[in-house]
Scaffold this motif. Structure first.
Motif, mmCIF file in Angstrom:
data_model
loop_
_atom_site.group_PDB
_atom_site.id
_atom_site.type_symbol
_atom_site.label_atom_id
_atom_site.label_comp_id
_atom_site.label_asym_id
_atom_site.label_seq_id
_atom_site.Cartn_x
_atom_site.Cartn_y
_atom_site.Cartn_z
ATOM 1 N N GLY A 29 6.167 -9.231 33.948
ATOM 2 C CA GLY A 29 5.344 -8.052 34.269
ATOM 3 C C GLY A 29 5.709 -6.862 33.408
ATOM 4 N N LEU A 30 7.016 -6.699 33.165
ATOM 5 C CA LEU A 30 7.487 -5.580 32.341
ATOM 6 C C LEU A 30 6.928 -5.689 30.924
ATOM 7 N N GLY A 31 6.987 -6.915 30.367
ATOM 8 C CA GLY A 31 6.522 -7.134 28.998
ATOM 9 C C GLY A 31 5.013 -6.959 28.865
ATOM 10 N N LEU A 32 4.279 -7.354 29.892
ATOM 11 C CA LEU A 32 2.816 -7.235 29.828
ATOM 12 C C LEU A 32 2.384 -5.769 29.852
ATOM 13 N N THR A 33 3.005 -4.977 30.739
ATOM 14 C CA THR A 33 2.627 -3.545 30.775
ATOM 15 C C THR A 33 3.048 -2.852 29.481
ATOM 16 N N TRP A 34 4.191 -3.284 28.961
ATOM 17 C CA TRP A 34 4.681 -2.678 27.710
ATOM 18 C C TRP A 34 3.757 -3.049 26.540
ATOM 19 N N GLY A 35 3.429 -4.306 26.455
ATOM 20 C CA GLY A 35 2.652 -4.785 25.313
ATOM 21 C C GLY A 35 1.178 -4.464 25.406
ATOM 22 N N LEU A 36 0.611 -4.535 26.590
ATOM 23 C CA LEU A 36 -0.837 -4.376 26.711
ATOM 24 C C LEU A 36 -1.252 -2.967 27.151
ATOM 25 N N LEU A 37 -0.418 -2.338 27.965
ATOM 26 C CA LEU A 37 -0.760 -0.986 28.428
ATOM 27 C C LEU A 37 -0.006 0.095 27.673
ATOM 28 N N ARG A 38 0.953 -0.338 26.842
ATOM 29 C CA ARG A 38 1.808 0.600 26.098
ATOM 30 C C ARG A 38 2.576 1.521 27.044
ATOM 31 N N GLN A 39 3.018 0.947 28.138
ATOM 32 C CA GLN A 39 3.842 1.722 29.082
ATOM 33 C C GLN A 39 5.156 0.976 29.322
ATOM 34 N N ILE A 40 6.251 1.677 29.174
ATOM 35 C CA ILE A 40 7.561 1.066 29.454
ATOM 36 C C ILE A 40 7.867 1.377 30.913
#
Lengths: 285, 214
Positions: A29-40
């Motif tokens: 989930g962390l990687g998806l928000t980081w990669g797709l939403l550009r949110q860490i």
């Protein structure tokens, strides 16, 4: 350094695979928000622990089967995740600012957990704790196996959804080039709500697995940040299968280190591996 | 403390079959448990703090291993007594809520009040043991210092404490030498039937309690 017996080595590797699966499940989930939403989204860790505590509450106080939490917690967290994203989308948040904001949310979640369940250790005791079977001389604990199976099925499920469904293609297009995707009729705002909700639901699943296999305490939230970040970075931002694969690599490398050398060397080995992979992997800039 | 324990064990002729160190915050105790099982020790001496001991015992249980004797340096006292794997765990202590510790009036009153208030506060563990006793002892030392020096001045209180021995619920303390704890007041306790019981020295042992092996 000592040479371990084959059985010890295999048992250690199995242990590494299991903990690596949990790293991967939390990291997904962390990687998806980081990669797709550009949110860490550091709050992801807070949600994982909140999910763990809710599972504990259901089992310890309400005497429910802990696995029922897998049905109740993820939908609830989907709503929470989407709501958080709705609030965040009101502001133009850069990736760095998202780190600060989500750190604040994590502290709030930690305080909330401490307020409700206190800072004392909580252990989800259930009949699953003692369930295990043997394969040859290897012991296979059922809660850890369940975590591995969930991590595998969810990671492959998310991978397939991103690759083959319209929703997945829309999410990838949005991440690739938002304005062009919008020109093709993709509603970035509703997509981001779905993605944030989905990632929060994944945090809920990881939380249930965490509670099944680990003792909970609010301060432990931050103990998982480093190694899960490593799994996400090693696996690739926005990748569905990468965090699991990287998590298992990290878990197994740590476990082998513990089996053949001093256990205190384990973090050095795994983080050295991360640095080496980041330096040597193809396509680095 | 852990390394000191190791040094003393060697001096007393104990054979070390395995020595392992792990990083604080370690999550995966599976490989460590497997190595301990492989070494087949008579005693596992764990320089642990908090829940580390429980996590290691959990990992041992998952591979069907139960150590014959296991000692924990600073275990989380409540979780260790509640865990079935914590049975027969050994640790050091300065005070436990059983005779002869609670034979003196002040200790008995403190234990009674602590139990009541911990229950009212809904604490998961309402038993007085090392931390609670040490905290109460700290207040006893301060009170004795203030009364003895007849002053609130730090220096005067310190002077008084250095020159006088102080009676506390854990024993008579002195502050005139290294360590600041006084004479050897450490006891060995063991989890027996879900409660910590002092088993050594015999003069402080819980009524009827002796060291139990698996």
């Amino acid at each position: 350094m000592t040479l371990p017996s084959l059985n010890l080595l295999l048992q250690a590797i199995l242990s590494g695979v299991f903990i690596g699966a949990l790293y991967g499940l939390i990291g997904l989930g962390l990687g998806l928000t980081w990669g797709l939403l550009r949110q860490i989204n550091l709050a992801h860790f807070g949600l994982v622990f909140l999910g763990g505590y809710l599972s504990y509450q259901m089992a310890a106080a309400w005497h429910m089967d802990p696995l029922l939490a897998l049905v109740i917690v993820p939908p609830l967290f989907f709503v929470i995740g989407a709501a958080m994203q709705w609030v965040l989308s009101r502001f133009a948040i850069t990736p760095f600012n998202s780190l600060l904001v989500s750190f604040g949310i994590t502290v709030v979640i930690e305080s909330l957990i401490q307020g409700i369940w206190t800072a004392d250790y909580r252990r989800l005791e259930s009949h699953y704790n003692a369930m295990k079977f043997t394969v040859g001389k290897l012991y296979v604990p059922v809660p850890e196996l369940l975590t591995l199976l969930l991590a595998l099925s969810i990671s492959f499920g998310v991978w397939a959804a991103l690759r083959y469904t319209d929703l997945g293609k829309a999410l990838r297009a949005m991440a690739e080039d938002g304005p062009i995707a919008a020109a093709f009729g993709i509603d970035a705002r509703s997509m981001s709500l779905v993605l944030a909700g989905g990632c929060a639901a994944l945090a809920g699943v990881a939380g249930v697995c965490l509670a099944l296999t680990f003792t909970l305490t609010p301060s432990q939230i931050f103990a998982w940040v480093g190694v899960v970040f490593a799994a996400v970075m090693l696996g690739g931002l926005g990748s569905a299968l990468g965090p699991l694969a990287a998590g298992v690599v990290i878990g197994v490398s740590e476990a082998i280190t513990m089996a053949v050398a001093s256990p205190s060397w384990a973090p050095i080995v795994s983080f050295s591996l991360l640095i080496a992979m980041l330096l040597l992997r193809p396509g680095k800039t | 403390m852990s390394l000191g324990g190791r040094e003393i064990a060697k001096k007393r002729g104990l054979k070390e079959v395995l020595f392992l160190e792990w990083d604080f915050g370690n999550r995966d105790f599976g490989p460590i448990a497997a190595r301990v099982k492989d070494a087949s020790p008579d005693l596992v001496w764990i320089g642990d703090i908090g829940l580390e001991g429980n996590m290691l015992l959990d990992a041992m249980k998952k591979i069907d291993y139960v150590p014959p004797l296991h000692f924990h340096l600073y275990p989380a006292p409540g979780p260790m007594t509640k865990s079935p794997e914590g049975d027969k765990a050994l640790a050091v202590t300065i005070f436990e809520e059983h005779p002869p510790f609670i034979s003196q009036g002040e200790a008995a009153e403190f234990v009674k009040l602590f139990n009541e208030r911990a229950k009212a506060a809904n604490l998961p563990d309402t038993t007085v043991e090392v931390q609670a006793a040490a905290s109460y002892t700290a207040w006893q030392i301060l009170e004795a210092g203030v009364r003895g020096a007849n002053s609130l001045d730090d220096k005067k209180i310190a002077e008084y404490l250095k020159k006088n021995r102080i009676d506390t619920i854990q024993g008579r303390l002195r502050f005139d030498g290294p360590g600041n704890y006084g004479d050897d007041l450490m006891k060995i306790k063991q989890v027996q039937n879900g409660a910590w019981k002092v088993v050594w020295p015999q003069t402080y042992a819980a009524p009827g309690a002796t060291l139990q092996m698996r």
